[in-house]
Design a protein around this motif. Structure first.
Motif, PDB file in Angstrom:
ATOM      1  N   LEU A 670      22.767  33.265  59.040  1.00  0.00           N
ATOM      2  CA  LEU A 670      21.731  32.727  59.928  1.00  0.00           C
ATOM      3  C   LEU A 670      20.420  33.445  59.651  1.00  0.00           C
ATOM      4  N   GLY A 671      19.338  32.846  60.113  1.00  0.00           N
ATOM      5  CA  GLY A 671      18.017  33.403  59.839  1.00  0.00           C
ATOM      6  C   GLY A 671      17.556  33.056  58.441  1.00  0.00           C
ATOM      7  N   ASP A 672      16.742  33.900  57.848  1.00  0.00           N
ATOM      8  CA  ASP A 672      16.167  33.653  56.526  1.00  0.00           C
ATOM      9  C   ASP A 672      16.993  34.333  55.449  1.00  0.00           C
ATOM     10  N   VAL A 673      17.253  33.582  54.374  1.00  0.00           N
ATOM     11  CA  VAL A 673      17.882  34.181  53.202  1.00  0.00           C
ATOM     12  C   VAL A 673      16.830  34.594  52.180  1.00  0.00           C
ATOM     13  N   VAL A 674      15.638  34.055  52.317  1.00  0.00           N
ATOM     14  CA  VAL A 674      14.488  34.485  51.513  1.00  0.00           C
ATOM     15  C   VAL A 674      13.372  34.834  52.476  1.00  0.00           C
ATOM     16  N   ASP A 675      12.898  36.079  52.430  1.00  0.00           N
ATOM     17  CA  ASP A 675      11.846  36.515  53.346  1.00  0.00           C
ATOM     18  C   ASP A 675      10.489  35.967  52.928  1.00  0.00           C
ATOM     19  N   LYS A 676       9.654  35.752  53.925  1.00  0.00           N
ATOM     20  CA  LYS A 676       8.290  35.328  53.648  1.00  0.00           C
ATOM     21  C   LYS A 676       7.537  36.468  52.979  1.00  0.00           C
ATOM     22  N   GLN A 677       6.823  36.129  51.924  1.00  0.00           N
ATOM     23  CA  GLN A 677       6.032  37.126  51.224  1.00  0.00           C
ATOM     24  C   GLN A 677       4.867  36.437  50.539  1.00  0.00           C
ATOM     25  N   ALA A 678       3.996  37.237  49.951  1.00  0.00           N
ATOM     26  CA  ALA A 678       2.804  36.671  49.323  1.00  0.00           C
ATOM     27  C   ALA A 678       3.197  35.680  48.245  1.00  0.00           C
ATOM     28  N   GLY A 679       2.730  34.473  48.379  1.00  0.00           N
ATOM     29  CA  GLY A 679       2.981  33.448  47.386  1.00  0.00           C
ATOM     30  C   GLY A 679       4.310  32.746  47.531  1.00  0.00           C
ATOM     31  N   GLU A 680       5.093  33.080  48.555  1.00  0.00           N
ATOM     32  CA  GLU A 680       6.394  32.450  48.721  1.00  0.00           C
ATOM     33  C   GLU A 680       6.709  32.306  50.205  1.00  0.00           C
ATOM     34  N   ALA A 681       7.092  31.101  50.601  1.00  0.00           N
ATOM     35  CA  ALA A 681       7.437  30.843  51.990  1.00  0.00           C
ATOM     36  C   ALA A 681       8.869  31.300  52.266  1.00  0.00           C
ATOM     37  N   ALA A 682       9.146  31.569  53.519  1.00  0.00           N
ATOM     38  CA  ALA A 682      10.502  31.935  53.913  1.00  0.00           C
ATOM     39  C   ALA A 682      11.425  30.728  53.788  1.00  0.00           C
ATOM     40  N   ARG A 683      12.718  30.996  53.517  1.00  0.00           N
ATOM     41  CA  ARG A 683      13.698  29.922  53.471  1.00  0.00           C
ATOM     42  C   ARG A 683      14.887  30.282  54.339  1.00  0.00           C
ATOM     43  N   ALA A 684      15.204  29.383  55.257  1.00  0.00           N
ATOM     44  CA  ALA A 684      16.306  29.627  56.175  1.00  0.00           C
ATOM     45  C   ALA A 684      17.639  29.297  55.526  1.00  0.00           C
ATOM     46  N   ALA A 685      18.681  29.971  55.969  1.00  0.00           N
ATOM     47  CA  ALA A 685      20.028  29.712  55.469  1.00  0.00           C
ATOM     48  C   ALA A 685      20.474  28.315  55.882  1.00  0.00           C
ATOM     49  N   ASP A 686      21.179  27.637  55.000  1.00  0.00           N
ATOM     50  CA  ASP A 686      21.706  26.312  55.329  1.00  0.00           C
ATOM     51  C   ASP A 686      23.092  26.154  54.713  1.00  0.00           C
ATOM     52  N   TRP A 687      23.607  24.917  54.781  1.00  0.00           N
ATOM     53  CA  TRP A 687      24.960  24.654  54.306  1.00  0.00           C
ATOM     54  C   TRP A 687      25.151  25.004  52.837  1.00  0.00           C
ATOM     55  N   ALA A 688      24.081  24.861  52.043  1.00  0.00           N
ATOM     56  CA  ALA A 688      24.194  25.131  50.612  1.00  0.00           C
ATOM     57  C   ALA A 688      24.490  26.608  50.358  1.00  0.00           C
ATOM     58  N   ASP A 689      23.907  27.493  51.180  1.00  0.00           N
ATOM     59  CA  ASP A 689      24.170  28.923  51.013  1.00  0.00           C
ATOM     60  C   ASP A 689      25.620  29.257  51.366  1.00  0.00           C
ATOM     61  N   ALA A 690      26.145  28.612  52.415  1.00  0.00           N
ATOM     62  CA  ALA A 690      27.548  28.825  52.759  1.00  0.00           C
ATOM     63  C   ALA A 690      28.458  28.331  51.648  1.00  0.00           C
ATOM     64  N   LEU A 691      28.111  27.188  51.062  1.00  0.00           N
ATOM     65  CA  LEU A 691      28.910  26.637  49.975  1.00  0.00           C
ATOM     66  C   LEU A 691      28.862  27.543  48.753  1.00  0.00           C
ATOM     67  N   ASP A 692      27.690  28.089  48.444  1.00  0.00           N
ATOM     68  CA  ASP A 692      27.563  29.000  47.305  1.00  0.00           C
ATOM     69  C   ASP A 692      28.425  30.252  47.515  1.00  0.00           C
ATOM     70  N   ALA A 693      28.436  30.790  48.746  1.00  0.00           N
ATOM     71  CA  ALA A 693      29.232  31.988  49.019  1.00  0.00           C
ATOM     72  C   ALA A 693      30.719  31.693  48.863  1.00  0.00           C
ATOM     73  N   ALA A 694      31.152  30.522  49.341  1.00  0.00           N
ATOM     74  CA  ALA A 694      32.559  30.135  49.183  1.00  0.00           C
ATOM     75  C   ALA A 694      32.925  29.992  47.711  1.00  0.00           C
ATOM     76  N   ARG A 695      32.025  29.379  46.928  1.00  0.00           N
ATOM     77  CA  ARG A 695      32.286  29.241  45.492  1.00  0.00           C
ATOM     78  C   ARG A 695      32.331  30.607  44.807  1.00  0.00           C
ATOM     79  N   THR A 696      31.507  31.537  45.278  1.00  0.00           N
ATOM     80  CA  THR A 696      31.511  32.876  44.693  1.00  0.00           C
ATOM     81  C   THR A 696      32.857  33.556  44.889  1.00  0.00           C
ATOM     82  N   ILE A 697      33.430  33.437  46.092  1.00  0.00           N
ATOM     83  CA  ILE A 697      34.726  34.052  46.363  1.00  0.00           C
ATOM     84  C   ILE A 697      35.818  33.383  45.534  1.00  0.00           C
ATOM     85  N   ALA A 698      35.800  32.056  45.488  1.00  0.00           N
ATOM     86  CA  ALA A 698      36.809  31.343  44.684  1.00  0.00           C
ATOM     87  C   ALA A 698      36.663  31.697  43.215  1.00  0.00           C
ATOM     88  N   GLY A 699      35.407  31.766  42.729  1.00  0.00           N
ATOM     89  CA  GLY A 699      35.190  32.121  41.333  1.00  0.00           C
ATOM     90  C   GLY A 699      35.660  33.524  41.017  1.00  0.00           C
TER      91      GLY A 699
END
Length: 872
Positions: A670-699
């Motif tokens: 939950l919250g941001d997986v990418v912090d706001k910084q100069a030249g880059e907007a913050a990005r909140a966690a979503d379903w794709a991040d959960a899916l990537d983490a699951a694939r990482t464990i399976a891999g």
């Protein structure tokens, strides 16, 4: 256990220059853990003063204070702070008169809480010190008036050190007592252990004096429904003291000892009962005899009965609760807390003293059931010496007579069950064999005799001496030869046990499953998730909300089924052959969470709540742990008694009833997986991040997940992925990933969207190849081509990708979906999927024609399977 040294010194000889640190060291030598050193937080000059005059003055704020002249040193001598012998002091209390001797804190004294005493101007006078109350000195809660020494029966000299007079100079050592050594929750027990450690002479306070015989008071032990064969009460001593003055103050020495021991002073009868409990280890209770109707019966509670305990809480009683009742009904929770209706107060003149022996298991269960731990239950549930009750009752009677002005009465009752000691056969050769030490037989026998055991020698066996050892009444924890061996090691000295580094046998190490689990944890935490471990206990609400986290429900599950209980939802969509019964604990630590988890997600949500409440709003958590699924009846009704070893058949039956405990992996973001910084907007966690983490464990365990649209009671209907693996040309569901339901997120006070996943890690490890498949990297260049297909919008993109990849053949190295277009130029109800394809051969440079041929083969496969058309 907090042990005042002055009290300890009454029953064991202490060196004149003894220090708390030395006592700690001596007690550590016999197996205790040192915790702390307790002192009264009072420093500086605190002296006995005599009030010479008291002049009341009423002030504009409506408060009346007294301007006092107080002598704080013998006439003509300097006071303890170097000042004059007579001081002017402002005092707001009114419970004293001229001539009374009081406790005066002079300038320079520091009281508990860091309160510094100094000459201060107040109410038009300079108050050169303070006349102290009991609460200001941490001697009690009384703050309505100051301490008047003459009313405590004390007549000290003016200027005398009041700290020594009131016991404020005493020190206590605090030790940690393990649950099997309940006898050490008393000064008697600790003094005996100190004697074992140092060899100092010990005098048993339980042997002082001869208890008087008492009879005529009706007492009945009526446990008609013993729990698991255990009788709730085996002994009950009742004694009566008449004509006490309950308003008499508790002596300062007793108050000081109680305070140092961690018990606040309340009233004389209560303080005496607590004092004797600390001294001898047997809890006692004082009833106002005038409030007791008829006799006393000890029985189990009836369904629907209630009791108002001394903390003024009405408690609904359970049929397993052991009660003290009179003709009016329940008047106490046996061994835990007395009832409000029969408590002693300032009007009490006749006291009924109770010293009983209760079953440890019954008291422990009652205390936990009502969330009512007490000093009494702490001792009863660890085992109380069954032979000390008479001495404890007599000790309390004697103190009520001497301190309360009462008269011992012959009325009372004595029900004492015959003590049946347990004889243990010990082959002395086992001592060194078990401990790996070199204790002699003489040392072993001397140690057992020292702790109070009776020893009878038998004929030797296999060349080794054999003895029959009978432990003393206060050591109910000694039941088998290994217990005796441990006592020998403790008394003779743990320092005699050599330190030998064990050598690991060849060929041992982590199992395959352990290695893969550790690899998965290392890789996913390296990817940025933080591993946690949560409690496995959940509530019915959490079971209903999450069900079994790795088991998605079918697509046709209705909203009603998704909101129903876990069992109902599983019947609606889960595999009927898999167990769905939640495991409920018979004796939960928290009555609100009596179930064992079927999913790791509730623990992750709880941990997130705690972190968010502390301002940590960007979280990526992962947990590896077991869940619990019943395989049938757990057989809790047939749990064997604790006092006997179960048979092999009983153990096998119990083992067969243990719930299945599959290994799971779950994560929450939950919250941001990418912090706001100069030249880059913050990005909140979503379903794709959960899916990537699951694939990482399976891999990490070399298993590839197949992702498809899914449904789950705890996840957002449109943002839920079903995770599967290919097994025998079919798919087996092993988990779920996506975003939690907004309603569930809001109910748990979590901000924004919450992404989560859960995998059946145990099943993934079973399916993992023995050796991970590897592919040699080709040195030849790749050929890339794009492909756009138009097809029905309802067809899952993942299915199309799989068909295209299979149709393209071995030359296809990688395929990804890069666009899903719906809009102008595409018919209603259709979509355009664009794929990026990469082709490569291991032995040559591909020609464009070969790559195009493979691509078109994939198009043909998609056209055949889904009616897809190549977009111009």
């Amino acid at each position: 256990m907090r042990v005042p040294l002055s009290w300890l010194g009454e029953f064991v000889e202490l060196p004149e220059d003894v220090t708390p640190e030395a006592v700690h060291a001596d007690l550590v030598r016999v197996g205790f853990e040192e915790e702390d050193i307790r002192r009264f937080d009072v420093t500086g000059p605190v002296v006995v003063g005599q009030v010479l005059s008291r002049e009341p003055e009423e002030h504009s704020n409506g408060k009346t204070v007294n301007w006092c002249q107080v002598r704080v040193a013998p006439e003509g001598q300097r006071a303890a702070d170097g000042g004059e012998d007579v001081r002017g002091i402002v005092c707001g209390a009114h419970n004293f008169e001229a001539g009374d001797k009081v406790v005066v804190t002079l300038p320079g004294a520091v009281l508990p809480g860091g309160f510094e005493i100094a000459a201060r101007k107040t109410y038009g006078h300079v108050s050169d010190g303070m006349i102290a109350s009991a609460r200001e000195l941490s001697l009690g809660e009384d703050h309505d008036g100051i301490i008047v020494l003459t009313r405590l029966g004390l007549d000290p000299e003016v200027g005398e050190d009041a700290k020594a007079l009131l016991g404020l100079d005493q020190t206590a050592v605090e030790i940690n007592v393990t649950p099997d050594r309940g006898y050490a929750f008393s000064i008697r027990g600790v003094a005996r252990e100190y004697a074992h450690s140092t060899g100092s002479p010990f005098s048993d306070p339980a042997l002082a004096g001869s208890p008087s015989a008492a009879s005529g008071f009706p007492v009945a032990l009526d446990d008609r429904a013993p729990i698991r064969g255990r009788v709730g009460a085996t002994g009950f001593i009742a004694r009566v003291v008449r004509g006490i003055d309950a308003t008499r103050p508790t002596p300062a020495w007793m108050v000081a000892r109680l305070q140092l021991a961690g018990i606040r002073a309340l009233s004389l009868p209560v303080d005496i009962s607590n004092y004797v409990m600390l001294e001898l280890g047997n809890p006692l209770h004082a009833y106002d005899l005038a409030k007791v109707s008829g006799g006393i019966t000890v029985r189990r509670a009836a369904q629907g009965e209630t009791l108002v305990t001394l903390d003024e809480q009405e408690r609904k009683l359970d049929p397993e609760d052991l009660l003290i009742v009179d003709d009016s009904g329940p008047i106490g929770l046996a061994g835990v807390m007395g009832g409000e209706s029969t408590k002693t107060d300032d009007a009490t003149t006749d006291v009924l003293v109770e010293a009983a022996t209760f079953d440890p298991v019954s008291i422990a269960r009652t205390s936990r059931r009502h969330r009512l731990p007490s000093e009494a239950s702490k001792r009863f549930e660890r085992g109380v010496d069954p032979l000390v009750a008479r001495a404890a009752a007599q000790r309390m009677v004697d103190l009520l007579v001497s301190l309360g002005g009462g008269t011992e009465d012959a009325l009372g009752a004595e029900i004492v069950a015959p003590w049946q000691p347990v004889a243990i056969r010990l082959q002395l050769a086992r001592v060194n064999g078990l401990m790996g030490a070199d204790y002699t037989d003489e040392e072993a026998l001397s140690a057992l005799a020292m702790i109070g055991c009776e020893i009878v020698e038998e004929a030797p066996e296999e060349g080794s001496a054999v003895v029959v050892v009978t432990p003393p009444s206060w050591r109910s924890d000694l039941t088998r030869p290994a217990d005796l061996v441990e006592e020998i090691a403790r008394i003779v000295g743990y320092d005699r046990i050599p330190s030998v580094l064990p050598v690991a046998p060849a060929g041992r190490g982590l199992t395959r499953g352990q290695r893969l689990r550790r690899r998965a944890a290392n890789i996913v935490t390296a990817a940025g998730l933080d591993e946690i471990q949560s409690y496995p206990f959940v509530s019915q609400t959490q079971l209903d909300a999450f069900g079994a986290g790795a088991e998605p429900v079918s697509d046709d599950v209705s909203e009603a089924a998704a909101a129903a209980s876990s069992a109902e939802a599983a019947e609606a969509g889960a595999d009927p052959e898999r167990p769905v019964t939640p495991v409920k604990l018979a004796n939960p630590l928290d009555a609100g969470s009596p179930f064992l988890r079927r999913s790791l997600l509730p623990g992750l949500v709880t941990a997130s709540q705690r972190n968010v409440s502390r301002g940590l709003t960007d979280l990526a958590l992962v947990e590896f742990g077991n869940v619990f699924e019943a395989r049938g009846e757990l057989g809790t009704e047939s749990v064997p008694p604790l006092a006997e070893r179960p048979s092999a058949e009983t153990l096998a039956a119990l083992d067969a009833s243990i719930p299945a405990q599959p290994l799971r992996a779950a994560g929450l973001l939950l919250g941001d997986v990418v912090d706001k910084q100069a030249g880059e907007a913050a990005r909140a966690a979503d379903w794709a991040d959960a899916l990537d983490a699951a694939r990482t464990i399976a891999g990490a365990v070399s298993v590839e997940l197949v992702v498809s649209q899914g449904a789950h009671r705890a996840f957002h209907p449109g943002r839920t992925a079903e995770l599967s693996v290919r097994v025998d040309d079919g798919l087996e569901v092993v988990g779920v990933a996506g975003e939690l339901l907004p309603e569930l997120v809001a109910a748990n006070h979590l901000p924004g969207r919450v992404a989560a996943f859960e995998l059946d890690l145990g099943r993934l490890i079973e399916l993992a190849p023995a050796e991970p498949e590897t592919r040699q990297l080709s040195t030849f260049p790749a050929a890339t081509q794009d492909l756009t297909l138009v097809l029905d919008a309802a067809i899952p993109a993942g299915d199309v990708l799989a068909v295209v990849a299979a149709g393209a053949g071995e030359l296809l190295e990688d395929a990804r979906i890069v666009d899903d277009y719906r809009g102008q130029g595409i018919a209603e109800g259709e979509k355009a999927l664009t794929f990026a394809l990469r082709f490569r051969a291991d032995d040559r440079t591909l020609k464009a024609e070969e790559a195009s041929e493979s691509k078109l083969a994939g198009v043909a496969a998609a056209e055949l399977a889904f009616g897809a058309k190549l977009r111009d």
